[in-house]
Structures are given as structure tokens and as C-alpha cells.
Design a protein around this motif. Sequence first.
Motif, PDB file in Angstrom:
ATOM      1  N   VAL A   1       1.194  -1.340   0.266  1.00  0.00           N
ATOM      2  CA  VAL A   1       0.195   0.006  -0.341  1.00  0.00           C
ATOM      3  C   VAL A   1       1.231   1.137   0.036  1.00  0.00           C
ATOM      4  CG1 VAL A   1      -1.597   1.216   1.974  1.00  0.00           C
ATOM      5  CG2 VAL A   1      -1.646  -1.329   1.180  1.00  0.00           C
TER       6      VAL A   1
ATOM      7  N   VAL B   1       1.958   1.665  -4.021  1.00  0.00           N
ATOM      8  CA  VAL B   1       0.957   2.321  -4.090  1.00  0.00           C
ATOM      9  C   VAL B   1       0.633   4.083  -4.373  1.00  0.00           C
ATOM     10  CG1 VAL B   1      -1.107   2.167  -5.256  1.00  0.00           C
ATOM     11  CG2 VAL B   1       0.448   0.698  -5.118  1.00  0.00           C
TER      12      VAL B   1
ATOM     13  N   LEU C   1      -0.085   0.196 -11.979  1.00  0.00           N
ATOM     14  CA  LEU C   1      -0.852  -1.439 -10.967  1.00  0.00           C
ATOM     15  C   LEU C   1      -1.592  -2.016 -11.906  1.00  0.00           C
ATOM     16  CD1 LEU C   1      -2.898   0.374  -7.977  1.00  0.00           C
ATOM     17  CD2 LEU C   1      -1.564  -1.432  -7.816  1.00  0.00           C
TER      18      LEU C   1
ATOM     19  N   CYS D   1      -4.353  -4.031  -8.982  1.00  0.00           N
ATOM     20  CA  CYS D   1      -5.649  -2.712  -7.869  1.00  0.00           C
ATOM     21  C   CYS D   1      -6.330  -3.380  -7.378  1.00  0.00           C
ATOM     22  CB  CYS D   1      -7.027  -1.975  -9.272  1.00  0.00           C
ATOM     23  SG  CYS D   1      -5.621  -1.180 -11.008  1.00  0.00           S
TER      24      CYS D   1
ATOM     25  N   TYR E   1      -5.122  -3.601  -4.080  1.00  0.00           N
ATOM     26  CA  TYR E   1      -4.643  -2.561  -3.492  1.00  0.00           C
ATOM     27  C   TYR E   1      -5.956  -2.637  -2.398  1.00  0.00           C
ATOM     28  CZ  TYR E   1      -4.238   2.271  -2.759  1.00  0.00           C
ATOM     29  OH  TYR E   1      -4.779   3.787  -2.283  1.00  0.00           O
TER      30      TYR E   1
ATOM     31  N   LYS F   1      -6.048  -2.284   1.768  1.00  0.00           N
ATOM     32  CA  LYS F   1      -6.499  -1.157   2.163  1.00  0.00           C
ATOM     33  C   LYS F   1      -7.226  -1.803   3.424  1.00  0.00           C
ATOM     34  CE  LYS F   1      -6.976   2.044  -0.633  1.00  0.00           C
ATOM     35  NZ  LYS F   1      -7.660   3.366  -0.384  1.00  0.00           N
TER      36      LYS F   1
END
Length: 301
Positions: free
Chosen positions: A16, A19, A63, A68, A71, A75
Amino acid sequence: MARLEVNRSGEMDVFVRVVELGGFSPAARAARMTPSAVSKLIARLESRLGTRLLIRSTRQLQLTPEGCAFYEGAKQVLADLEDVERAASAGEQAVGHVKLNTSASYATHILTPVLPEFLARHPAVTLDIVQTDTVVDLLAERADIAIRAGPLKSSSLMARKLGETRMITVAAPLYLERFGRPRTTADLEHHDRLGPDYARAVDGWTYREKGRTVVVPVAGRVKASDGEGLRRLALSGVGIARLPAFTVRDDIAGGRLVPILGHLDTGEAETFHAVFVGHDRPLPARVRALLDFLAEKGSVS
């Protein structure tokens, strides 16, 4: 052969950071690692998952579709872990951040006046209030609570009723002086009927006339993205609006808006709920505190 233990939350945290910070080097600084260690960690993660998460070039990271999805999921997992730790360390004390999605009308007329009391009661809680009349996906928007008006669709969400309010047709005195006061549903055909620019459960205004139900389509030259915008347009004399009573009560009392077609009123009411995700996991104290407060101080009528 024994399986090596994998620190999955640690991997997610580093991924995370990569990104959100846009690269291995800034993520390494934030995680107090070396860029090569971060690169190796991401490579191990991709190898274990059996898929490419990031497309790396000399200028940027991009990504993949799988990246995606990972991610967004990572999160959510990290946020849930933070909630669990926070709840364990704070016990039943409301601590942490709450994201609330609500209509502008509810925020303006109901929530804002009582918000100082909530903040005084719960000094360790912070709020992020997002105003929109569009129905949001709580998980996608990472929202804890959403205030919704109208009938609830069947879903996995939990809900607490906040009351209901009558719908009232109103116009500004200036508008009625210029275009006349409608007294029948047929008269409305000659007026600008202000409406939202999003879909509603019932696409029109409902009246009871000559023993039958009449639905008048909303048709005007101006639309707005939320109920509070419609109220301001009505106040400006742009057209006629049909709005929840709690949003226009003060305007009617002050003579800024005039109720019309009351003799055709069906008694139509709009119900408000606070919806939240909570059926399959414990509700954090910070979220429960706001829900309890809304039920106590945030009712509509």
C-alpha cells in the motif's frame, strides 16, 4: 517440510505504501527499509500470489487489474486491523476516525446544529463528512455510516431509522407573483418543476386529486445534484420544488417560501435511515457512538 510463516499484514502495508507514495524508494523511507528490500518483498508477494501486481518502468509504477483489487482489499484489511487494535487498547471508549456520507440537506438542517455536542461528548473521535444525495457503496467508499432517504433496498446493510418527514410543495413569493399560483395538477404543467439530476424511487410528485392518485413528472429548465441545491433554487425564484418539511420549515415561517397545493397533499412522507455494515462483525465503539448520537439527536420530522 514446514511452511514458512508469512507476515501478510506487513506485506500489505509495504505494498500500500508503494502504491500511495508512488515508488519503492519513498515507500522504503516510510517503512524504514532499503529500496532493494522493498523490491524483493513485492517480488515475493507476486510470486506467492501467482500474479503480477505492478508494472514497473523507469518513470512510474502502474497497477495491473489484479494489483488494483489487491490494493483495495489490503487497505480494508489494514483499516480493520487498526480498528481491532484501537478497540482493544481503548476498551469501550470511542476513539478514532468515522467517515459519514449524508445528503447536504440532512447535514445542513439536522447534523450541523448538533455536531458540537457530539464532538464534546467524544473528544477522541474525528469525523469526515461527505455530502452527496447519490446512494454510495459503503465498502467502495470506505464509509462507516450513510444517511439515506426513501425506501431501503434489500441488502446486507444494517439500518437504524431516524424518523420521517412530510414532503411539501413550495415556491418563493416572487415566483408566484410572476407566474401565478397553481391550484391543480394541470396548472403545474405551465410551471418550472425543479428536480434532481439523479434517479429517484418515484420519478415525479404524487398528489390526490378528484379521488385518484396523480403523479406529475418533474420537468424544469434547471436541475440540482442535491436537495439543498433545489431549496436554494426555489428560494431564488427559479421554480417550484417539492422538499422534505424539515428543510423548508424555517423558510415558510420566515415568509421566504410559500407552501402550495396543500389541499392535494397525499400525506407522502420520506423516511430517513442511518445504514452501516455490521451484521457479520463487531461494530467499533467510534461508529456505535455516532449511531447512538444520531438516533438521539439526529432524528427528522
